[in-house]
Scaffold this motif. Structure first.
Motif, short mmCIF file in Angstrom:
data_model
loop_
_atom_site.label_atom_id
_atom_site.label_comp_id
_atom_site.label_asym_id
_atom_site.label_seq_id
_atom_site.Cartn_x
_atom_site.Cartn_y
_atom_site.Cartn_z
N ASN A 93 -41.92 -26.68 -6.24
CA ASN A 93 -40.97 -27.73 -5.85
C ASN A 93 -41.69 -28.86 -5.11
O ASN A 93 -41.32 -30.03 -5.24
N TYR A 94 -42.70 -28.51 -4.34
CA TYR A 94 -43.52 -29.52 -3.66
C TYR A 94 -44.21 -30.41 -4.68
O TYR A 94 -44.21 -31.64 -4.56
N PHE A 95 -44.79 -29.81 -5.71
CA PHE A 95 -45.49 -30.59 -6.73
C PHE A 95 -44.52 -31.39 -7.60
O PHE A 95 -44.95 -32.31 -8.30
N ARG A 96 -43.24 -31.05 -7.57
CA ARG A 96 -42.25 -31.80 -8.35
C ARG A 96 -41.68 -33.00 -7.58
O ARG A 96 -40.90 -33.77 -8.13
N LEU A 97 -42.06 -33.16 -6.32
CA LEU A 97 -41.58 -34.31 -5.54
C LEU A 97 -42.08 -35.61 -6.17
O LEU A 97 -43.20 -35.68 -6.69
N PRO A 98 -41.28 -36.68 -6.13
CA PRO A 98 -41.71 -37.95 -6.72
C PRO A 98 -42.92 -38.56 -6.02
O PRO A 98 -43.72 -39.25 -6.65
N VAL A 99 -43.05 -38.31 -4.73
CA VAL A 99 -44.23 -38.72 -3.95
C VAL A 99 -44.71 -37.50 -3.18
O VAL A 99 -43.93 -36.84 -2.50
N ILE A 100 -45.99 -37.18 -3.31
CA ILE A 100 -46.54 -35.95 -2.72
C ILE A 100 -47.08 -36.23 -1.32
O ILE A 100 -48.04 -36.99 -1.16
N PRO A 101 -46.49 -35.66 -0.28
CA PRO A 101 -47.04 -35.84 1.08
C PRO A 101 -48.25 -34.93 1.28
O PRO A 101 -48.25 -33.77 0.88
N ARG A 102 -49.30 -35.47 1.88
CA ARG A 102 -50.51 -34.71 2.16
C ARG A 102 -50.87 -34.87 3.63
O ARG A 102 -50.55 -35.88 4.26
#
Length: 325
Positions: free
Chosen positions: A187-196
């Motif tokens: 679900n994290y990788f499916r986010l439209p923008v990936i927070p790091r």
């Protein structure tokens, strides 16, 4: 006469798919799937029994069906899917304790396979480059899924000591990924923008969903006892994974990513737990030597190939050359 296999957690997709695959194995005579609710998809030749493993009635199911192999897949990672953290802990810990108690009393059970996870090692700045099965976490988990898994593994080891006649196999699977997997990490990788997390580029290992089904089936049929790390060959860094996704990312201070995760969790957009924040900060690597030399299992997908298959489902077109090894 083939084996009679009982599979817990059959209402979830991965449990249902494993049970159906196991039912097609010529060395397995019958597969009985148990859960509190029926599975939604096709289960083929699998017999479904509505039962709650938190209830001692599970012992009657094992006795009535003459079960000789139990595959425990009911330890879940997301509170939302269970109805809250309290229910999740009950299902994970109390359910596992009742199941183990039923197996201990059984006169027919000969094999126990437990789907565990490399999350049990945690993620911290003091971690070794690669965790072997004999190592423990550098920082004991204090809450959530990691704490549940740590407790369940302790109960499983206790059961193995009390019933040395039962072959106990613990599969510590790396983060499972693939087109059909819904988990906090996918679900994290499916986010439209990936927070790091700013200043960190953690190392990641993946296990393809098909390889998880294969290794559980292999363990159920072979009966090789022990604890085994299971992951695809190679590693990917988070920055490599994000590039292969083809999605934008934003680097933020750790506290800001934590606040964002808490907000997403409250909004039920993603189950971004503190343990996931640790993983996305420090990463984790596990040694899979024992998987090959003792368990005799070889994943078909490398870490990079497993992630590539996941990316294809999202419409990305990644390359898989890096990360193999």
């Amino acid at each position: 006469m083939g084996r009679v296999v009982l599979v817990t957690g059959i209402s979830r997709d991965i449990g249902r798919r494993f049970a159906r695959a196991a039912a097609g194995d010529p060395s397995i005579e019958r597969v009985i799937g148990v859960d509190v609710v029926p599975p939604r998809g096709d289960i083929g030749d699998v017999s479904f029994v509505r039962a709650d493993i938190r209830n001692p009635v599970i012992a009657k199911v094992i006795a009535k069906e003459d079960v000789d192999t139990v595959v425990h897949m009911s330890v879940i990672a997301t509170p939302g899917s269970a109805g809250g953290r309290g229910t999740m802990k009950e299902l994970n810990v109390i359910g596992s304790m009742q199941l183990l108690a039923a197996c201990q009393k059984s006169t027919t059970v000969e094999r126990l396979v437990v789907k565990s996870t490399t999350t049990v090692y945690g993620s911290s700045p003091r971690d070794p480059a690669m965790f072997s099965e004999d190592m423990g976490p550098k920082r004991l988990p204090s809450s959530g899924y990691g704490k549940d898994v740590y407790e369940v593994e302790g109960y499983v080891r206790g059961f193995a000591r009390r019933r040395p006649d039962v072959d106990v196999t613990m599969i510590r699977a790396a983060n499972v990924i693939g087109p059909h997997v819904s988990s906090p990490l996918t679900n994290y990788f499916r986010l439209p923008v990936i927070p790091r997390v700013l200043g960190f580029d953690p190392r990641l290992q993946f296990l393809h969903e098909d390889d998880l089904l294969r290794v559980l089936r292999h363990a159920a049929v072979s009966g090789i006892p022990g604890t085994f790390n299971v992951a695809g060959d190679g590693l990917l860094t988070l920055s490599q994974a994000v590039r292969r996704l083809g999605r934008p990312s934003v680097a933020m201070p750790r506290f800001a990513v934590g606040r964002l995760g808490a907000t997403m969790r409250q909004a039920r957009l993603s189950d971004f737990s503190p343990e996931q924040l640790g993983f996305l900060t420090y990463g984790r690597g596990v040694d899979t030597t024992r998987m090959r030399t003792q368990l005799g299992f070889e994943p078909e997908f490398t870490t990079a190939e497993a992630f590539a298959d996941f990316c294809r489902d999202l419409g990305a077109a990644p390359t898989v050359g890096a990360g193999r090894g």
